[in-house]
Motif scaffolding. Structure first.
Motif, PDB file in Angstrom:
ATOM      1  N   LEU A 133       0.836  -1.203   0.000  1.00 48.11           N
ATOM      2  CA  LEU A 133       0.000   0.000   0.000  1.00 48.11           C
ATOM      3  C   LEU A 133       0.869   1.250   0.000  1.00 48.11           C
ATOM      4  O   LEU A 133       0.614   2.203  -0.758  1.00 48.11           O
ATOM      5  CB  LEU A 133      -0.920  -0.009   1.225  1.00 48.11           C
ATOM      6  CG  LEU A 133      -1.768   1.250   1.454  1.00 48.11           C
ATOM      7  CD1 LEU A 133      -2.732   1.468   0.305  1.00 48.11           C
ATOM      8  CD2 LEU A 133      -2.525   1.144   2.784  1.00 48.11           C
ATOM      9  N   VAL A 134       1.914   1.272   0.817  1.00 54.71           N
ATOM     10  CA  VAL A 134       2.815   2.427   0.885  1.00 54.71           C
ATOM     11  C   VAL A 134       3.527   2.626  -0.450  1.00 54.71           C
ATOM     12  O   VAL A 134       3.653   3.751  -0.944  1.00 54.71           O
ATOM     13  CB  VAL A 134       3.844   2.243   2.019  1.00 54.71           C
ATOM     14  CG1 VAL A 134       4.868   3.369   2.020  1.00 54.71           C
ATOM     15  CG2 VAL A 134       3.139   2.169   3.375  1.00 54.71           C
ATOM     16  N   LEU A 135       3.983   1.531  -1.053  1.00 50.67           N
ATOM     17  CA  LEU A 135       4.733   1.652  -2.302  1.00 50.67           C
ATOM     18  C   LEU A 135       3.845   2.147  -3.447  1.00 50.67           C
ATOM     19  O   LEU A 135       4.266   2.968  -4.268  1.00 50.67           O
ATOM     20  CB  LEU A 135       5.362   0.306  -2.670  1.00 50.67           C
ATOM     21  CG  LEU A 135       6.551   0.415  -3.632  1.00 50.67           C
ATOM     22  CD1 LEU A 135       7.740   1.072  -2.955  1.00 50.67           C
ATOM     23  CD2 LEU A 135       6.937  -0.961  -4.161  1.00 50.67           C
ATOM     24  N   VAL A 136       2.608   1.673  -3.513  1.00 52.23           N
ATOM     25  CA  VAL A 136       1.687   2.160  -4.540  1.00 52.23           C
ATOM     26  C   VAL A 136       1.414   3.653  -4.330  1.00 52.23           C
ATOM     27  O   VAL A 136       1.372   4.435  -5.281  1.00 52.23           O
ATOM     28  CB  VAL A 136       0.373   1.350  -4.524  1.00 52.23           C
ATOM     29  CG1 VAL A 136      -0.672   1.998  -5.422  1.00 52.23           C
ATOM     30  CG2 VAL A 136       0.635  -0.077  -4.989  1.00 52.23           C
ATOM     31  N   ALA A 137       1.254   4.067  -3.077  1.00 51.77           N
ATOM     32  CA  ALA A 137       1.035   5.485  -2.790  1.00 51.77           C
ATOM     33  C   ALA A 137       2.225   6.333  -3.229  1.00 51.77           C
ATOM     34  O   ALA A 137       2.060   7.474  -3.680  1.00 51.77           O
ATOM     35  CB  ALA A 137       0.770   5.680  -1.300  1.00 51.77           C
ATOM     36  N   SER A 138       3.412   5.771  -3.147  1.00 48.17           N
ATOM     37  CA  SER A 138       4.610   6.533  -3.504  1.00 48.17           C
ATOM     38  C   SER A 138       4.726   6.787  -5.001  1.00 48.17           C
ATOM     39  O   SER A 138       5.583   7.551  -5.434  1.00 48.17           O
ATOM     40  CB  SER A 138       5.862   5.797  -3.019  1.00 48.17           C
ATOM     41  OG  SER A 138       6.128   4.655  -3.813  1.00 48.17           O
ATOM     42  N   GLN A 139       3.862   6.152  -5.810  1.00 48.28           N
ATOM     43  CA  GLN A 139       3.925   6.300  -7.267  1.00 48.28           C
ATOM     44  C   GLN A 139       2.966   7.361  -7.801  1.00 48.28           C
ATOM     45  O   GLN A 139       2.818   7.507  -9.008  1.00 48.28           O
ATOM     46  CB  GLN A 139       3.635   4.948  -7.922  1.00 48.28           C
ATOM     47  CG  GLN A 139       4.645   3.874  -7.560  1.00 48.28           C
ATOM     48  CD  GLN A 139       4.258   2.503  -8.082  1.00 48.28           C
ATOM     49  OE1 GLN A 139       3.986   2.320  -9.259  1.00 48.28           O
ATOM     50  NE2 GLN A 139       4.216   1.528  -7.185  1.00 48.28           N
ATOM     51  N   CYS A 140       2.301   8.105  -6.904  1.00 46.13           N
ATOM     52  CA  CYS A 140       1.337   9.120  -7.347  1.00 46.13           C
ATOM     53  C   CYS A 140       1.994  10.177  -8.226  1.00 46.13           C
ATOM     54  O   CYS A 140       1.465  10.549  -9.280  1.00 46.13           O
ATOM     55  CB  CYS A 140       0.675   9.780  -6.139  1.00 46.13           C
ATOM     56  SG  CYS A 140      -0.463   8.722  -5.235  1.00 46.13           S
ATOM     57  N   GLN A 141       3.135  10.692  -7.802  1.00 40.34           N
ATOM     58  CA  GLN A 141       3.813  11.740  -8.565  1.00 40.34           C
ATOM     59  C   GLN A 141       4.132  11.264  -9.973  1.00 40.34           C
ATOM     60  O   GLN A 141       3.847  11.954 -10.964  1.00 40.34           O
ATOM     61  CB  GLN A 141       5.103  12.147  -7.847  1.00 40.34           C
ATOM     62  CG  GLN A 141       5.920  13.222  -8.560  1.00 40.34           C
ATOM     63  CD  GLN A 141       5.416  14.622  -8.281  1.00 40.34           C
ATOM     64  OE1 GLN A 141       4.816  14.876  -7.238  1.00 40.34           O
ATOM     65  NE2 GLN A 141       5.656  15.553  -9.190  1.00 40.34           N
ATOM     66  N   ASP A 142       4.727  10.090 -10.077  1.00 44.47           N
ATOM     67  CA  ASP A 142       5.098   9.545 -11.383  1.00 44.47           C
ATOM     68  C   ASP A 142       3.870   9.344 -12.251  1.00 44.47           C
ATOM     69  O   ASP A 142       3.885   9.628 -13.457  1.00 44.47           O
ATOM     70  CB  ASP A 142       5.844   8.221 -11.186  1.00 44.47           C
ATOM     71  CG  ASP A 142       6.363   7.644 -12.490  1.00 44.47           C
ATOM     72  OD1 ASP A 142       6.837   8.428 -13.329  1.00 44.47           O
ATOM     73  OD2 ASP A 142       6.301   6.416 -12.669  1.00 44.47           O
ATOM     74  N   THR A 143       2.786   8.873 -11.660  1.00 44.93           N
ATOM     75  CA  THR A 143       1.556   8.630 -12.419  1.00 44.93           C
ATOM     76  C   THR A 143       0.988   9.922 -12.983  1.00 44.93           C
ATOM     77  O   THR A 143       0.605   9.993 -14.155  1.00 44.93           O
ATOM     78  CB  THR A 143       0.511   7.946 -11.519  1.00 44.93           C
ATOM     79  OG1 THR A 143       1.022   6.687 -11.080  1.00 44.93           O
ATOM     80  CG2 THR A 143      -0.789   7.724 -12.262  1.00 44.93           C
TER      81      THR A 143
ATOM     82  N   LYS B  53      -5.997  -1.552  -2.663  1.00 50.14           N
ATOM     83  CA  LYS B  53      -4.937  -1.999  -1.751  1.00 50.14           C
ATOM     84  C   LYS B  53      -5.337  -1.730  -0.292  1.00 50.14           C
ATOM     85  O   LYS B  53      -5.094  -2.552   0.595  1.00 50.14           O
ATOM     86  CB  LYS B  53      -3.631  -1.272  -2.059  1.00 50.14           C
ATOM     87  CG  LYS B  53      -3.036  -1.542  -3.421  1.00 50.14           C
ATOM     88  CD  LYS B  53      -2.435  -2.920  -3.525  1.00 50.14           C
ATOM     89  CE  LYS B  53      -1.750  -3.105  -4.872  1.00 50.14           C
ATOM     90  NZ  LYS B  53      -1.296  -4.512  -5.063  1.00 50.14           N
ATOM     91  N   PHE B  54      -5.942  -0.557  -0.072  1.00 48.77           N
ATOM     92  CA  PHE B  54      -6.361  -0.226   1.295  1.00 48.77           C
ATOM     93  C   PHE B  54      -7.434  -1.187   1.790  1.00 48.77           C
ATOM     94  O   PHE B  54      -7.354  -1.707   2.909  1.00 48.77           O
ATOM     95  CB  PHE B  54      -6.864   1.217   1.357  1.00 48.77           C
ATOM     96  CG  PHE B  54      -7.513   1.562   2.666  1.00 48.77           C
ATOM     97  CD1 PHE B  54      -6.751   1.726   3.817  1.00 48.77           C
ATOM     98  CD2 PHE B  54      -8.890   1.706   2.762  1.00 48.77           C
ATOM     99  CE1 PHE B  54      -7.346   2.027   5.034  1.00 48.77           C
ATOM    100  CE2 PHE B  54      -9.493   2.006   3.969  1.00 48.77           C
ATOM    101  CZ  PHE B  54      -8.715   2.163   5.109  1.00 48.77           C
ATOM    102  N   HIS B  55      -8.442  -1.432   0.970  1.00 45.34           N
ATOM    103  CA  HIS B  55      -9.514  -2.331   1.396  1.00 45.34           C
ATOM    104  C   HIS B  55      -8.993  -3.745   1.629  1.00 45.34           C
ATOM    105  O   HIS B  55      -9.504  -4.468   2.492  1.00 45.34           O
ATOM    106  CB  HIS B  55     -10.634  -2.345   0.358  1.00 45.34           C
ATOM    107  CG  HIS B  55     -11.476  -1.108   0.378  1.00 45.34           C
ATOM    108  ND1 HIS B  55     -12.370  -0.822   1.382  1.00 45.34           N
ATOM    109  CD2 HIS B  55     -11.545  -0.062  -0.482  1.00 45.34           C
ATOM    110  CE1 HIS B  55     -12.966   0.341   1.139  1.00 45.34           C
ATOM    111  NE2 HIS B  55     -12.481   0.822   0.015  1.00 45.34           N
ATOM    112  N   ALA B  56      -7.970  -4.140   0.865  1.00 48.55           N
ATOM    113  CA  ALA B  56      -7.415  -5.490   1.013  1.00 48.55           C
ATOM    114  C   ALA B  56      -6.756  -5.694   2.370  1.00 48.55           C
ATOM    115  O   ALA B  56      -6.776  -6.799   2.915  1.00 48.55           O
ATOM    116  CB  ALA B  56      -6.412  -5.764  -0.105  1.00 48.55           C
ATOM    117  N   ILE B  57      -6.161  -4.634   2.931  1.00 54.88           N
ATOM    118  CA  ILE B  57      -5.460  -4.783   4.216  1.00 54.88           C
ATOM    119  C   ILE B  57      -6.312  -4.330   5.406  1.00 54.88           C
ATOM    120  O   ILE B  57      -5.902  -4.483   6.556  1.00 54.88           O
ATOM    121  CB  ILE B  57      -4.108  -4.014   4.203  1.00 54.88           C
ATOM    122  CG1 ILE B  57      -4.318  -2.502   3.990  1.00 54.88           C
ATOM    123  CG2 ILE B  57      -3.192  -4.570   3.139  1.00 54.88           C
ATOM    124  CD1 ILE B  57      -4.305  -1.681   5.228  1.00 54.88           C
TER     125      ILE B  57
END
Length: 648
Positions: free
Chosen positions: A567-577, A600-604
């Motif tokens: 979840l943290v790693l996916v969040a870190s890709q916002c800028q690049d996206t 990802k959030f709902h999964a955890i």
């Protein structure tokens, strides 16, 4: 933030390849599909297998031996057939994420290089329809994305108040319905709905007697000169319709900086100035024979871009002296780049930040001093549907023919496909038939934007009532229900319009758009509300509601299991996206990333509970991940224009 880590890894690998193999190679950096494999990986050993003549895994192992983990990483490993994988120091990275903006101005952006985004551009002759909503949403999301990245962005809405569509409505009122200008002014709202019917009626009226088209010609001439009763009626129609269009767009949080009117372009002789430049440069020629005899034409046969077209030459001025749409567009495009040598006068519209071009002399007084410096963009993005691709290419060719090659290259057509209705939604809105409903303003077929928004709000109110066990679906017992219904409807519409790739014709479906599950705007809203509720419940229990960066640095590595870390790693890709979406004009990347993040959030959510976790390290790591999720999804939602309610 992950993009900075990618750059760091690429630099480390580049140096290792040079030191170990004496190669000058730019390695590809990827995100592995599973977190246990690492956070960043490079297939460079596989790419260089033929050149180095050795097994990729052996190459990867030699590289790993030569690499010290860069700052922020705790180890480098070889995975699979020869991938070089880098594992972040999860504690340090999460702490940095808590302290960084999910989307921030890019260091590569020049804030002095203005980007002009022109979108919506509805003919002011009838109510906006669903197709106009897609244009407006795409243009608005693009402008929000550019601004979030630090671009100085100016949003313009072009008002074609002298075109055929307005002329036909004027004919419909004055000649078909025998109205006076005073009658027009007295017509009640919704005026744009009345015009919708008149526009369809006058088309049938012309078909019954083609000689009536002379009235259209006379009206067009009056609109262009601005004189007489027909011109007065045209101004009134356009003014009232534009007001209605702005109110419609306000419902979905779409705003503009400047309304530019075609009537001012004509009266200020913008095209005359542009035409003189075109003639002097030889970009247009006068045809004395053939089907274009008496016309000024832009010859495009010699251009590679227009090869293969049966008739690539484009008429700019007709034989009767009238200017074609593309001729006006070339003049407008030159003004946008500051290349025309003249400017509009401006007036503030109402008391807000919106400005509009004004007739000569109308912009005197305080507004003249307060008006921003409009135009003179370094890049111009015109949001127009894919059917206008040929005309947009001609506009670009006209700018290039005048020697402005840089500006021609910076003239961008943001094309998108059209919107239809799903069969189910068409039936819900009163249309019959199995096929998807497509729009035709001339035939009076289509869904008015306000009708669709009303239906979305009604569906949202009903869903709220069901979820809250409310006996009153209209929400009369809850003063907040009406606001929430508008927020859900806005999220439903905006996300649906942005989520599809621009190359696809989309079939809008009300039930799918308003679903609280799956890929929808309400699903994003529900995700945020669910995450925010955790903080509220922590406060009620007297527990800390947030984790600061300093506390995050104290957390042990085992507090970050792979799924929580994902979840943290996916969040870190916002800028690049967001950067990729703005660069490619594929805004669905942002919508897709927002959904991925929510999923990802709902999964955890249930696997890693926060409120009842007794281990403070585990609880704080989970809370930190939730904070990172909330801040990241809030940033993406702001760009998508999805309002985030406090509760649902």
């Amino acid at each position: 933030m992950l993009q900075r880590a990618k750059s760091l890894v690429a630099g480390v690998l580049r140096r290792a390849l040079s030191d170990v193999f004496e190669l000058d190679h730019d390695p590809t950096i990827e995100v592995p599909p599973q977190r246990r494999l690492g956070d960043l990986a490079s297939p460079c050993a596989l790419h260089l297998a033929r050149e180095l003549r050795q097994a990729p895994r052996a190459t990867a192992e030699r590289l790993v031996e030569a690499i010290d983990p860069p700052s922020g990483f705790d180890r480098v490993t070889v995975e699979g057939p020869g991938y070089v994988n880098f594992h972040l120091d999860r504690t340090r990275f999460a702490a940095a994420m808590l302290d960084a903006a999910p989307v921030a101005p890019s260091s590569s952006v020049d804030p002095l290089a203005k980007v002009i985004v022109e979108h919506t551009n509805i003919n002011p002759n009838k109510a906006a329809h669903i197709g106009h909503l897609r244009n407006a949403v795409l243009g608005d999301v693009l402008a929000r994305a550019l601004r979030s990245l630090g671009h100085t962005t100016e949003v313009q809405n072009y008002i074609d108040d002298t075109g055929v569509q307005v002329a036909d409505v004027v004919v419909g009122f004055l000649d078909l319905r025998d109205c006076s200008v005073a009658d027009l002014d007295a017509l009640p709202e919704p005026f744009d709905y009345t015009c919708w019917d008149v526009y369809s009626e006058v088309g049938h009226w012309y078909e019954a007697d083609p000689e009536r088209l002379e009235l259209r010609r006379r009206t067009l001439h009056a609109l262009e000169t601005g004189r007489g009763r027909r011109a007065e009626a045209g101004r009134l129609v356009a003014r009232r319709i534009v007001g209605r269009h702005l109110a419609t767009m306000h419902r979905i949080d779409v705003d503009y900086d400047l309304l530019t009117r075609e009537s001012e372009i004509l009266r200020l002789d913008f095209f005359v100035a542009a035409f003189e430049q075109l003639k002097e440069s030889g970009a247009v020629t006068f045809e004395e024979t053939g089907k274009n005899a008496g016309c000024w034409v832009m010859p495009l046969r010699g251009s590679e871009e227009f090869q293969g077209l049966e008739d690539p030459d484009k008429v700019i001025v007709r034989s009767d002296g009238t200017v074609t749409y593309v001729g006006k567009d070339i003049a407008y495009q030159l003004w946008k780049f500051g290349l025309l040598g003249r400017d509009f006068e401006y007036a503030r519209r109402g008391n807000g930040p919106l400005w509009e071009t004004a007739p000569p002399g109308a912009g005197d007084g305080p507004d003249r001093e307060q008006a921003p410096a409009f135009g003179a963009g370094a890049r111009v993005i015109n949001v127009i549907d894919a059917r206008q691709a040929y005309l947009q290419r001609i506009v670009r060719a006209g700018v290039a023919a005048l020697g402005h090659t840089r500006q021609a290259d910076a003239s961008v057509h943001f094309a998108y496909e059209m919107v239809a209705l799903s069969a189910r939604t068409a039936e819900q809105l009163g249309f019959r038939g199995d096929a998807r409903l497509e729009m035709s303003g001339r035939k009076g077929i289509g869904v008015k934007a306000d009708d669709l928004l009303d239906q979305l709000e009604a569906k949202s109110r009903a869903e709220i009532a069901v979820r809250r066990g409310d006996s009153d679906p209209a929400g009369a017992d809850d003063p907040d229900a009406e606001l929430l219904a508008r927020q859900i409807a806005t999220a439903a519409l905006r996300f649906f319009m942005a989520r599809a790739t621009t190359t696809r014709v989309i079939a809008f479906d009300i039930d799918e758009a308003t679903s609280f599950e799956g890929e929808s705007g309400p699903y994003l809203q529900y995700s945020i509300v669910r995450a925010r509720n955790i903080r509220r419940r922590l406060m009620e229990e007297g527990l800390p509601r947030e984790v600061g960066p300093s506390r995050a640095t104290e957390l042990p590595a085992e507090a970050w299991p792979d799924d929580l870390w994902d979840l943290v790693l996916v969040a870190s890709q916002c800028q690049d996206t967001v950067e990729r979406a703005a660069a490619t004009l594929e805004l669905s990347l942002i919508a897709r990333h927002a959904v991925d993040l929510a999923q990802k959030f709902h999964a955890i959510y249930h696997r890693h509970p926060i409120l009842h976790e007794q281990d403070t390290d585990l609880r704080d790591a989970r809370l930190a991940a939730t904070q990172i999720f909330v801040r990241s999804l809030e940033a993406l939602a702001a760009i998508l224009g999805v309002p985030l309610p406090e509760r649902m």
